[in-house]
Motif scaffolding. Structure first.
Motif, short mmCIF file in Angstrom:
data_model
loop_
_atom_site.label_atom_id
_atom_site.label_comp_id
_atom_site.label_asym_id
_atom_site.label_seq_id
_atom_site.Cartn_x
_atom_site.Cartn_y
_atom_site.Cartn_z
N ASN A 1 0.81 -1.23 0.00
CA ASN A 1 0.00 0.00 0.00
C ASN A 1 0.84 1.27 0.00
O ASN A 1 0.30 2.35 -0.22
CB ASN A 1 -0.93 -0.01 1.21
CG ASN A 1 -1.93 -1.15 1.13
OD1 ASN A 1 -2.36 -1.53 0.06
ND2 ASN A 1 -2.25 -1.74 2.28
N SER A 2 2.13 1.18 0.25
CA SER A 2 2.97 2.38 0.29
C SER A 2 3.65 2.68 -1.05
O SER A 2 4.42 3.63 -1.15
CB SER A 2 4.04 2.23 1.37
OG SER A 2 4.94 1.20 1.03
N LEU B 1 4.23 -3.31 -11.79
CA LEU B 1 3.11 -2.89 -12.63
C LEU B 1 2.39 -4.10 -13.22
O LEU B 1 1.16 -4.10 -13.35
CB LEU B 1 3.60 -1.96 -13.74
CG LEU B 1 2.53 -1.11 -14.39
CD1 LEU B 1 1.88 -0.19 -13.36
CD2 LEU B 1 3.10 -0.30 -15.52
N ALA B 2 3.12 -5.15 -13.55
CA ALA B 2 2.49 -6.36 -14.07
C ALA B 2 1.60 -7.00 -13.00
O ALA B 2 0.48 -7.45 -13.29
CB ALA B 2 3.56 -7.34 -14.53
N ILE B 3 2.09 -7.04 -11.77
CA ILE B 3 1.28 -7.60 -10.68
C ILE B 3 0.04 -6.76 -10.44
O ILE B 3 -1.06 -7.29 -10.21
CB ILE B 3 2.13 -7.72 -9.40
CG1 ILE B 3 3.19 -8.79 -9.59
CG2 ILE B 3 1.27 -8.05 -8.19
CD1 ILE B 3 4.25 -8.78 -8.53
N LEU B 4 0.19 -5.44 -10.50
CA LEU B 4 -0.97 -4.56 -10.32
C LEU B 4 -2.02 -4.82 -11.40
O LEU B 4 -3.22 -4.91 -11.11
CB LEU B 4 -0.55 -3.10 -10.34
CG LEU B 4 -1.68 -2.10 -10.19
CD1 LEU B 4 -2.21 -2.09 -8.77
CD2 LEU B 4 -1.24 -0.71 -10.60
N ARG B 5 -1.59 -4.96 -12.65
CA ARG B 5 -2.54 -5.18 -13.74
C ARG B 5 -3.22 -6.54 -13.62
O ARG B 5 -4.41 -6.67 -13.92
CB ARG B 5 -1.82 -5.06 -15.08
CG ARG B 5 -1.45 -3.65 -15.41
CD ARG B 5 -0.75 -3.55 -16.72
NE ARG B 5 -0.38 -2.16 -17.00
CZ ARG B 5 0.39 -1.80 -18.01
NH1 ARG B 5 0.86 -2.69 -18.83
NH2 ARG B 5 0.68 -0.53 -18.18
N TRP C 1 3.03 -8.12 -2.21
CA TRP C 1 4.32 -7.52 -1.89
C TRP C 1 5.46 -8.54 -2.01
O TRP C 1 6.58 -8.19 -2.40
CB TRP C 1 4.27 -6.93 -0.49
CG TRP C 1 5.54 -6.29 -0.06
CD1 TRP C 1 6.36 -6.68 0.94
CD2 TRP C 1 6.14 -5.11 -0.62
NE1 TRP C 1 7.43 -5.83 1.04
CE2 TRP C 1 7.32 -4.86 0.09
CE3 TRP C 1 5.80 -4.26 -1.67
CZ2 TRP C 1 8.16 -3.79 -0.20
CZ3 TRP C 1 6.63 -3.20 -1.95
CH2 TRP C 1 7.78 -2.96 -1.23
N LYS C 2 5.17 -9.80 -1.72
CA LYS C 2 6.20 -10.84 -1.81
C LYS C 2 6.33 -11.41 -3.21
O LYS C 2 7.25 -12.19 -3.48
CB LYS C 2 5.88 -11.98 -0.83
CG LYS C 2 6.02 -11.58 0.61
CD LYS C 2 5.68 -12.72 1.54
CE LYS C 2 5.77 -12.27 2.99
NZ LYS C 2 5.37 -13.34 3.91
#
Length: 152
Positions: free
Chosen positions: A41-42, A87-91, A115-116
């Protein structure tokens, strides 16, 4: 003691050295702001997106200029970069199929798992293709078919 010919040079040199002893910045402070992220989240997503976008722009410019080796190197840099993985994980975790596991059968549904995830993502190195030869294989009720096998 310097000679009379070298005296003006020696004085200028010592003045320059004395000026160099003082620094403008403190040794503990960095020039750029440090990026310290402690959890999912940071993360500053605008910074991540900007870095990935600039790499993508460099790839497009290299391809347009027909510098394909440079484009390949930049593409490798993008796929292995921490920002690219974030960014790939976020998408992947914010799209329609975010509740489905991937091929590794791990579901990234909590911020701790997200995060991991970046260190766990390993980009596979493409192995060079091996030549293949065809062999005939007998099948039940079908007859014979061709089977390609790699020569190693």
């Amino acid at each position: 003691m310097p000679t009379s010919v070298m005296a003006p040079f020696y004085e200028k040199f010592t003045v320059r050295l004395s000026m160099r002893k003082t620094q403008m910045n403190l040794p503990n402070s960095g020039c750029a702001s440090e990026t310290i992220w402690t959890n999912w989240n940071s993360i500053q997503w605008d910074k991540v997106a900007r870095a990935v976008k600039s790499l993508q722009t460099r790839i497009v410019k290299a391809v347009k200029a027909k510098h394909f080796h440079k484009a390949k190197a930049l593409l490798l840099l993008l796929t292995r970069s921490f920002y690219g993985k974030l960014l790939a994980i976020l998408r992947v975790t914010t799209n329609k199929g975010s509740r489905t596991c991937g091929v590794d059968k791990i579901l990234w549904n909590t911020p701790q798992r997200k995060w991991k995830a970046p260190p766990a993502i390993i980009v596979a190195v493409v192995q060079p293709l091996l030549p293949i030869f065809l062999t005939l294989v007998c099948q039940n009720h079908v007859g014979v078919r061709l089977l390609g096998q790699a020569i190693s």
